[in-house]
Design a protein around this motif. Structure first.
Motif, PDB file in Angstrom:
ATOM      1  N   ILE A   8       0.948  86.117 -49.636  1.00 21.38           N
ATOM      2  CA  ILE A   8      -0.237  85.491 -50.234  1.00 21.38           C
ATOM      3  C   ILE A   8      -0.331  85.942 -51.686  1.00 21.38           C
ATOM      4  O   ILE A   8      -0.415  87.137 -51.983  1.00 21.38           O
ATOM      5  N   ASP A  55      -2.623  81.663 -54.600  1.00 24.85           N
ATOM      6  CA  ASP A  55      -3.242  81.131 -53.380  1.00 24.85           C
ATOM      7  C   ASP A  55      -4.719  81.496 -53.305  1.00 24.85           C
ATOM      8  O   ASP A  55      -5.519  80.750 -52.747  1.00 24.85           O
ATOM      9  N   VAL A  56      -5.064  82.681 -53.837  1.00 24.42           N
ATOM     10  CA  VAL A  56      -6.439  83.191 -53.761  1.00 24.42           C
ATOM     11  C   VAL A  56      -6.798  83.840 -55.089  1.00 24.42           C
ATOM     12  O   VAL A  56      -5.960  84.469 -55.741  1.00 24.42           O
ATOM     13  N   LYS A 132      -6.993  87.595 -46.833  1.00 25.93           N
ATOM     14  CA  LYS A 132      -6.134  86.866 -45.889  1.00 25.93           C
ATOM     15  C   LYS A 132      -6.887  85.678 -45.286  1.00 25.93           C
ATOM     16  O   LYS A 132      -6.327  84.581 -45.133  1.00 25.93           O
ATOM     17  N   SER A 135      -7.158  82.855 -47.745  1.00 28.67           N
ATOM     18  CA  SER A 135      -5.899  82.135 -47.996  1.00 28.67           C
ATOM     19  C   SER A 135      -5.699  80.958 -47.051  1.00 28.67           C
ATOM     20  O   SER A 135      -4.950  80.023 -47.367  1.00 28.67           O
TER      21      SER A 135
END
Length: 365
Positions: A8, A55-56, A132, A135
């Motif tokens: 991620i 992604d984040v 997490k 994501s």
């Protein structure tokens, strides 16, 4: 959403050198996460988003040149992506963070006022879990009209109006939520009429945030919304939100229901816990209750909702497509606790249909 078996990719945006370092160290300690870059202000962040395609994003609320809310507002309109806000544990920080969640942020991390490095490391596991979860969260694009409406919306402090204050409730609606839940709860409360039976809510949220959250919900609901108090009577047309650091359950005295607050140990790592609330509703209210499980990570509330269903209560679960995270509702569905699985937009209407059918006049008509 990151591809399977790929780390991620996270961009940390914070004006504090210390925060950038500590967050990067915590996140990079997990083998499934890679901090691909850091930025000290939104303008640098904008360029790095284009270059690095993270992604984040972790985003501080208070930054120079452009505040985090304005940047988030622009980001969710033009390039929506999962964002975890970094907020201070203050009354003002709580209000700003709740607005960020309305704008589309997935979750938030509370920044301690002192000993930031050491105290954040104490919550490393939780920070990693939030990133997490973000994501794989479903993020929607924010329209100009939505952004304008959110910005202009002001919280309304609950004043304890007298119109419905003497009408007790023989039905109770119990709602549980976590990640993405503040907005899901708003969607439900906005669409329920003022004469809805008493509602008790557990949203996983820090203690400093539950009061401001209740005030914001009071501003959008036709019902009276407040932070629950110990021994407070549950009334028709009223909503009671669990304080962010206490369990909320119900106790019955004759035909009346009362809020019960407790400092007992966390359940499923949470205090307040949805399981604690729903188990008590199953025991005290039984078939006269409606249980609702909204978006959230983990499985808190699944067993409590099953107890409610086994006691004869109607149970509604938010569907996967409309959930930010289908953890808690998914766990309830897999356990067999869901009477119905519905998109978020249909939950308020179904609650109204169910409690109307439960009225004695409806049964004898």
């Amino acid at each position: 959403m990151p591809e399977q078996n790929r780390r991620i990719r996270v961009l940390v945006v914070d004006d504090s050198v210390l925060m950038r370092h500590v967050l990067s160290e915590i996140l990079n300690s997990d083998p499934d996460i890679e901090v691909v870059g850091v930025a000290s202000d939104p303008y640098i962040a904008r360029q790095k988003i284009k270059q690095l395609n993270p992604d984040v994003l972790t985003l501080d609320v208070e930054m120079p040149k452009m505040d985090g809310l304005q940047f988030l507002r622009n980001l969710m309109r033009l390039r929506p992506m999962p964002v975890v806000m970094i907020s201070s544990l203050t009354q003002q920080g709580a209000s700003v963070t709740l607005e960020a969640l309305e704008l589309g942020a997935v979750d938030f991390i509370s920044k301690p006022e002192i000993d930031i490095a050491e105290k954040l490391k104490d919550y490393a596991e939780q920070i990693i879990e939030k990133v997490k979860t973000a994501s794989v969260a479903q993020v929607a694009q924010l329209s100009d009209a939505q952004a304008k409406a959110i910005t202009s919306r002001k919280p309304v402090v609950q004043t304890g109006g007298e119109q419905l204050s003497f009408k007790t409730t023989d039905q109770v609606i119990a709602i549980g939520a976590s990640t993405g839940g503040t907005e899901a709860i708003r969607e439900v409360l906005e669409n329920l009429p003022a004469d809805t039976p008493g509602i008790v809510i557990v949203q996983h949220i820090p203690g400093m945030f539950s009061g401001p959250f209740a005030a914001r919900m009071n501003g959008v609901s036709q019902m009276e919304v407040c932070e629950a108090r110990h021994d407070q009577r549950v009334m028709h047309g009223h909503v009671y939100i669990a304080p962010g650091d206490q369990h909320l359950s119900l106790r019955r005295d004759g035909a009346r229901y009362y809020c019960k607050l407790s400092d007992a140990e966390p359940v499923n790592r949470h205090r307040p816990s949805v399981d604690v609330l729903m188990h008590s509703v199953a025991q005290q209210v039984g078939k006269n209750a409606i249980g609702v499980m909204l978006t959230g990570m983990g499985k808190d509330g699944a067993e409590g909702m099953l107890a409610m269903r086994n006691a004869g209560a109607a149970t509604l679960v938010q569907d996967e497509a409309s959930s930010v995270v289908w953890g808690m509702p998914g766990a309830a569905a897999k356990l067999g606790a869901a009477g119905e699985v519905l998109p978020l937009t249909k939950i308020a209407g179904r609650i109204t249909e169910l409690y109307a059918a439960m009225r004695p006049s409806a049964k004898t008509a």
